[in-house]
Structure formats: C-alpha cells, structure tokens
Design a protein around this motif. Structure first.
Motif, PDB file in Angstrom:
ATOM      1  N   GLY A 193     -14.243 -15.853  -3.207  1.00  0.00           N
ATOM      2  CA  GLY A 193     -14.477 -17.115  -3.903  1.00  0.00           C
ATOM      3  C   GLY A 193     -15.936 -17.484  -3.863  1.00  0.00           C
ATOM      4  N   ALA A 194     -16.222 -18.644  -4.411  1.00  0.00           N
ATOM      5  CA  ALA A 194     -17.604 -18.993  -4.659  1.00  0.00           C
ATOM      6  C   ALA A 194     -18.374 -19.371  -3.389  1.00  0.00           C
ATOM      7  CB  ALA A 194     -17.657 -20.126  -5.679  1.00  0.00           C
ATOM      8  N   LYS A 199     -14.572 -22.594   2.328  1.00  0.00           N
ATOM      9  CA  LYS A 199     -13.638 -21.740   3.075  1.00  0.00           C
ATOM     10  C   LYS A 199     -13.914 -21.705   4.574  1.00  0.00           C
ATOM     11  CE  LYS A 199     -11.745 -20.415  -0.812  1.00  0.00           C
ATOM     12  NZ  LYS A 199     -11.769 -19.272  -1.670  1.00  0.00           N
ATOM     13  N   GLY A 217     -16.868 -11.961  -2.871  1.00  0.00           N
ATOM     14  CA  GLY A 217     -17.196 -13.099  -3.737  1.00  0.00           C
ATOM     15  C   GLY A 217     -18.567 -13.661  -3.426  1.00  0.00           C
ATOM     16  N   GLY A 218     -18.858 -14.788  -4.078  1.00  0.00           N
ATOM     17  CA  GLY A 218     -20.170 -15.419  -3.934  1.00  0.00           C
ATOM     18  C   GLY A 218     -20.469 -15.804  -2.491  1.00  0.00           C
ATOM     19  N   TYR A 221     -22.773 -13.746   0.129  1.00  0.00           N
ATOM     20  CA  TYR A 221     -24.248 -13.693   0.158  1.00  0.00           C
ATOM     21  C   TYR A 221     -24.847 -14.649   1.182  1.00  0.00           C
ATOM     22  CZ  TYR A 221     -22.926 -10.937  -3.698  1.00  0.00           C
ATOM     23  OH  TYR A 221     -22.283  -9.975  -4.430  1.00  0.00           O
ATOM     24  N   GLY A 289     -25.782 -10.683  -7.148  1.00  0.00           N
ATOM     25  CA  GLY A 289     -24.543  -9.953  -6.866  1.00  0.00           C
ATOM     26  C   GLY A 289     -23.380 -10.667  -7.520  1.00  0.00           C
ATOM     27  N   LEU A 290     -22.669  -9.946  -8.397  1.00  0.00           N
ATOM     28  CA  LEU A 290     -21.539 -10.589  -9.072  1.00  0.00           C
ATOM     29  C   LEU A 290     -20.207  -9.889  -8.781  1.00  0.00           C
ATOM     30  CD1 LEU A 290     -23.071 -11.609 -12.548  1.00  0.00           C
ATOM     31  CD2 LEU A 290     -22.821 -12.978 -10.479  1.00  0.00           C
ATOM     32  N   GLY A 317     -15.366 -11.155  -6.868  1.00  0.00           N
ATOM     33  CA  GLY A 317     -16.519 -11.279  -7.756  1.00  0.00           C
ATOM     34  C   GLY A 317     -16.176 -12.215  -8.898  1.00  0.00           C
ATOM     35  N   VAL A 318     -17.056 -12.239  -9.876  1.00  0.00           N
ATOM     36  CA  VAL A 318     -16.829 -13.111 -11.042  1.00  0.00           C
ATOM     37  C   VAL A 318     -15.818 -12.397 -11.947  1.00  0.00           C
ATOM     38  CG1 VAL A 318     -17.947 -14.362 -12.925  1.00  0.00           C
ATOM     39  CG2 VAL A 318     -19.161 -14.007 -10.783  1.00  0.00           C
ATOM     40  N   GLU A 320     -13.616 -13.302 -13.902  1.00  0.00           N
ATOM     41  CA  GLU A 320     -13.348 -13.793 -15.263  1.00  0.00           C
ATOM     42  C   GLU A 320     -14.126 -12.973 -16.294  1.00  0.00           C
ATOM     43  OE1 GLU A 320     -14.580 -15.618 -12.720  1.00  0.00           O
ATOM     44  OE2 GLU A 320     -13.677 -17.620 -12.630  1.00  0.00           O
ATOM     45  N   ASP A 348      -7.237 -18.250  -8.623  1.00  0.00           N
ATOM     46  CA  ASP A 348      -7.943 -17.059  -9.103  1.00  0.00           C
ATOM     47  C   ASP A 348      -7.305 -15.762  -8.606  1.00  0.00           C
ATOM     48  OD1 ASP A 348      -9.866 -18.491 -10.530  1.00  0.00           O
ATOM     49  OD2 ASP A 348     -10.962 -18.896  -8.696  1.00  0.00           O
TER      50      ASP A 348
HETATM   51  P1  AMP Z   1     -13.012 -20.354  -5.303  1.00  0.00           P
HETATM   52  O1  AMP Z   1     -12.452 -21.424  -6.174  1.00  0.00           O
HETATM   53  O2  AMP Z   1     -13.869 -20.842  -4.211  1.00  0.00           O
HETATM   54  O3  AMP Z   1     -11.949 -19.379  -4.830  1.00  0.00           O
HETATM   55  O4  AMP Z   1     -14.017 -19.527  -6.212  1.00  0.00           O
HETATM   56  C1  AMP Z   1     -13.600 -18.844  -7.348  1.00  0.00           C
HETATM   57  C2  AMP Z   1     -14.771 -18.630  -8.236  1.00  0.00           C
HETATM   58  O5  AMP Z   1     -15.754 -17.905  -7.526  1.00  0.00           O
HETATM   59  C3  AMP Z   1     -14.449 -17.834  -9.470  1.00  0.00           C
HETATM   60  O6  AMP Z   1     -14.627 -18.654 -10.589  1.00  0.00           O
HETATM   61  C4  AMP Z   1     -15.453 -16.691  -9.445  1.00  0.00           C
HETATM   62  O7  AMP Z   1     -16.044 -16.439 -10.698  1.00  0.00           O
HETATM   63  C5  AMP Z   1     -16.501 -17.205  -8.483  1.00  0.00           C
HETATM   64  N1  AMP Z   1     -17.246 -16.102  -7.872  1.00  0.00           N
HETATM   65  C6  AMP Z   1     -16.753 -15.033  -7.236  1.00  0.00           C
HETATM   66  N2  AMP Z   1     -17.711 -14.200  -6.861  1.00  0.00           N
HETATM   67  C7  AMP Z   1     -18.886 -14.711  -7.293  1.00  0.00           C
HETATM   68  C8  AMP Z   1     -20.234 -14.312  -7.224  1.00  0.00           C
HETATM   69  N3  AMP Z   1     -20.569 -13.175  -6.634  1.00  0.00           N
HETATM   70  N4  AMP Z   1     -21.166 -15.113  -7.774  1.00  0.00           N
HETATM   71  C9  AMP Z   1     -20.814 -16.262  -8.375  1.00  0.00           C
HETATM   72  N5  AMP Z   1     -19.551 -16.703  -8.472  1.00  0.00           N
HETATM   73  C10 AMP Z   1     -18.584 -15.946  -7.927  1.00  0.00           C
END
Ligand code: AMP
Length: 388
Positions: A193-194, A199, A217-218, A221, A289-290, A317-318, A320, A348
């Motif tokens: 996740g983001a 979390k 996920g984001g 990083y 990083g995506l 990752g992203v 979507e 997600d």
């Molecule tokens: P969450 O609601 O916290 O589970 O986050 C989900 C969101 O995290 C999704 O919309 C993903 O596109 C986004 N996400 C996942 N990995 C990345 C990343 N590496 N960089 C930016 N956004 C991300």
C-alpha cells in the motif's frame, strides 16, 4: 453461530447492502448475495427478517438516489417467489414501524437507508431504541461496518438481546482466529500500500503474531530510506523514518523475518507510458519505484510457498496501471496456487485477486476494508464487542 430458534421471531439483521448504484442500477451485487445465507437461514427456520443497511454517504439527509428500493427489488429477485420482500420509505417512521409489526414469518422488510437518519452515525440512543423495538433478536452480518460504533452496530445490539453474529460475520471472526490465535506456522504477513503511516499499527501488532513480514508498495521506500538507501522520487514519508527503523529493530528483536524489496521497477514519471527499468538497491535521482522488481518477486514467492498461513493487505505497486501491476498479481497467483490458509483483505488486494480471477482459490476474502485493517491492528471492534 446463529444458534437460536428463529421460529415465530422477527430478526433485525444489520446487513451490508452498500452496493455501487448508478441511476438505480446495481453495479456489483456481491454484498447482497453475501448476506443471503443468514437471511435464508432465518426465513427457512420460521422467522421474519428486517434488513437494515446504509447505502453511500447521505450524511443524515434523504437523498433520492440513495434509497434502498433497487436493493430490495434485487433481493426479491435473488430470494425468488417463496419469500416476499417489502420496503419501508423511512428508517423508523410510522410506515416502517407498521410494516415491522405486520411482518409475517417468511417475509423480509428492507428499511430505508440508515444514514438518512443523522443519529445513525452518532449512535443516537433514541434511534437505537426505536430500531431495537421492531424485532425480537439482533443479528450482525455487516463486518464492513463493525469498526464503527453507530446506532445500528453498537446501539441496537446493546438493547436488543440476544445479539448474534450472522454467518458472514462468523466466517470473518473465524478466519482471524485461525490466522492469529492458533495458527499453522509459519505465518506470513504481506503488507503493501501507499503509506507507512497508515499501516504502522498493523505492523507493530503483527510483529507479535507472525513469523515473517513481506513489505511492498509505496511504503517500502520509507523503510529503505531509513536504512540509508536512496529512493529517488519514490513515495517516501520523511517524517516516519524513525518509526520505520523502530519496526525493523522490533522485528529483529522478536526474531521475525522482515523483508524489504531488493529490486524495483522504476519509472521516470507516474504514468502508464513512462520510461521504466529495473534497478537493484539504490534508486537513482529522477526515478520512482512503482512496483517490486523480479528478484524481489521471486524471493517473496519462495517465502510464501513455504508458509502455512498468509495474511495479505495492500498492493506491491501501483497495480491500477498495467506496467506496475505484475508484483501484486504475482502475490495473488502464489496464494492461489498454495495450499496455505490464505486471508486477503482491503479493497486493493481484493481487487487484485478478482483481476487475476483467483477468488475461488483463496481461503478467505474479507468483506471489510477498514474493519479488516482494525482487526489487523489488534483492535476490538465495537460492532463485535456489542454481541452477546
Ligand atoms: P493503501 O490504501 O494504503 O493500501 O494503498 C493503496 C494504494 O497504494 C494503491 O492505490 C496503489 O496504487 C498505491 N501504491 C502502491 N505502491 C505504490 C508505489 N510504489 N508508489 C505509489 N503508490 C503506490
């Protein structure tokens, strides 16, 4: 679980009929279908059912587009001719009370959208007592709202006893018990996740319960930067580096294997058409990083294949955007191919499971987003605490 003689009784069932609705057309009826086992159980055992749900966010006002009528109509089509589904045009007004009083065994009454009443979200005592007076027994089957102390989730079951868990809620509670109370080990949590900030409580709680945590996920990083790696223009919460480091240290103290991505699919912009490449270790300036990279995907796959229990929340990752969806899809596929007890929750991750068409190979797909996260945080949910 629904160990109650419903014969001749009227059950107030808090259901989650919060379905996507566009011009009165239901986009996805999964939530209505998910409530059928409980409703049918009560009807088939000689009871009557009052279904109460919220729909969208009317904020205490009557919003014509958010009336329950299309949902009731759809429920009628799913139940067939054997049972009559009636509707009320209010939540607890005269017509609703009269319809509840006249309700016969084998019939269903769908109340109007609970959130047309401002007192629903404030757990208003008068609203709760009006709703409680309509029935003989309370059944909670809307796991997705159990983390809210609303009139229909906390107020009504405090008054109307017995207050029971419906079949859907029962499955959710059992899935968590199987993962965290007496689990088959090793237990692995996949958390993505983001943001780390969303979390952090989940991670801290899980470190007391699981054997391994795979992070993607984001949020990865922030952890990597906390370990002095460069992350380019990746999502990063600079004000959370200390917390990330504390989580890494706590994992080491507790002998929990915490894995972070070792390589990344990076892009030069946040776009489907961006230039991309795979980099290991540090991410150079100008790149973000995506998605997790192939080496990380292979390592996570290997760590999941040997797991007996897996809990997954949040994409890698992203996902979507197609070019950055592969790490997340890989996790979905590994879980589907594994014999482990797999529990997946959060919009997600569930969307990724559906996109990969592996719903039927996952042990438990949670119906709650926020409620699932709060359970992962180790919190007691008010809607569950209120039950008998
Ligand atoms: P969450 O609601 O916290 O589970 O986050 C989900 C969101 O995290 C999704 O919309 C993903 O596109 C986004 N996400 C996942 N990995 C990345 C990343 N590496 N960089 C930016 N956004 C991300």
């Amino acid at each position: 679980m629904l160990d109650y003689d419903f014969d001749g009784k009227c059950a107030f069932v808090r259901v989650d009929f919060n379905v996507p609705l566009n011009d009165g057309i239901i986009g996805d009826d999964t939530r209505i279908r998910a409530a059928l086992p409980t409703i049918q159980h009560i009807l088939n055992h000689g009871g009557a059912v009052i279904c109460a749900s919220h729909l969208g966010r009317p904020n205490g006002q009557v919003v014509e587009a958010l009336r329950m009528a299309p949902v009731a109509e759809h429920l009628q089509s799913l139940l067939g001719d054997k049972h009559t589904v009636l509707t009320a045009t209010s939540v607890c007004g005269e017509d609703a009370i009269a319809a509840a009083e006249a309700l016969e065994a084998g019939e269903v009454l769908v109340l109007e959208n609970l959130r047309f009443e401002a007192g629903e979200t404030t757990n208003d005592a008068e609203l709760a007592s009006k709703l409680a007076a309509m029935a003989d027994v309370f059944v909670q089957d809307a796991f997705g709202t159990c983390h809210r102390a609303h009139a229909s989730t906390a107020g009504v079951p405090a008054i109307l006893k017995p207050a029971l868990a419906g079949m859907l809620l029962d499955k959710e509670i059992k899935a968590f018990a199987n993962a965290f109370e007496s689990p088959k080990r090793p237990v692995v949590a996949v958390i993505g996740g983001a943001k780390v900030s969303d979390k952090i409580v989940v991670l801290e709680n899980l470190l007391d319960k699981v054997d391994r945590v795979l992070i993607g996920g984001g949020m990865a990083y922030t952890f990597l930067k906390a370990q002095s790696k460069t992350v380019g223009s990746s999502l990063c919460e600079d004000d959370r580096l200390d917390i990330a480091l504390a989580v890494i240290n706590k994992a080491a103290d507790k002998n929990v294997e915490l894995l972070l991505p070792s390589d990344h699919l990076v892009a030069d912009s946040f776009s489907e058409t961006a230039n991309t490449k795979v980099v290991g270790g540090n991410i150079p300036d100008g790149w973000m990083g995506l998605d997790i990279g192939p080496e990380t995907t292979a390592l996570y796959r290997e760590r999941l294949v040997s797991a007996a229990t897996v809990v997954w929340n949040g994409p890698m990752g992203v996902f979507e955007l197609e070019p950055f969806s592969h790490g997340t899809s890989a996790i979905a596929k590994v879980l589907a191919d594994s014999n482990c007890l797999s529990i997946v929750g959060g919009g997600d991750s569930v969307a990724a499971i559906k996109k990969n068409k592996v719903e039927n190979s996952i042990s438990h797909i949670s119906t709650g987003g926020g409620a699932f996260l709060e359970m992962l945080e180790g919190k007691q949910l008010p809607g569950i605490l209120a039950l008998s």
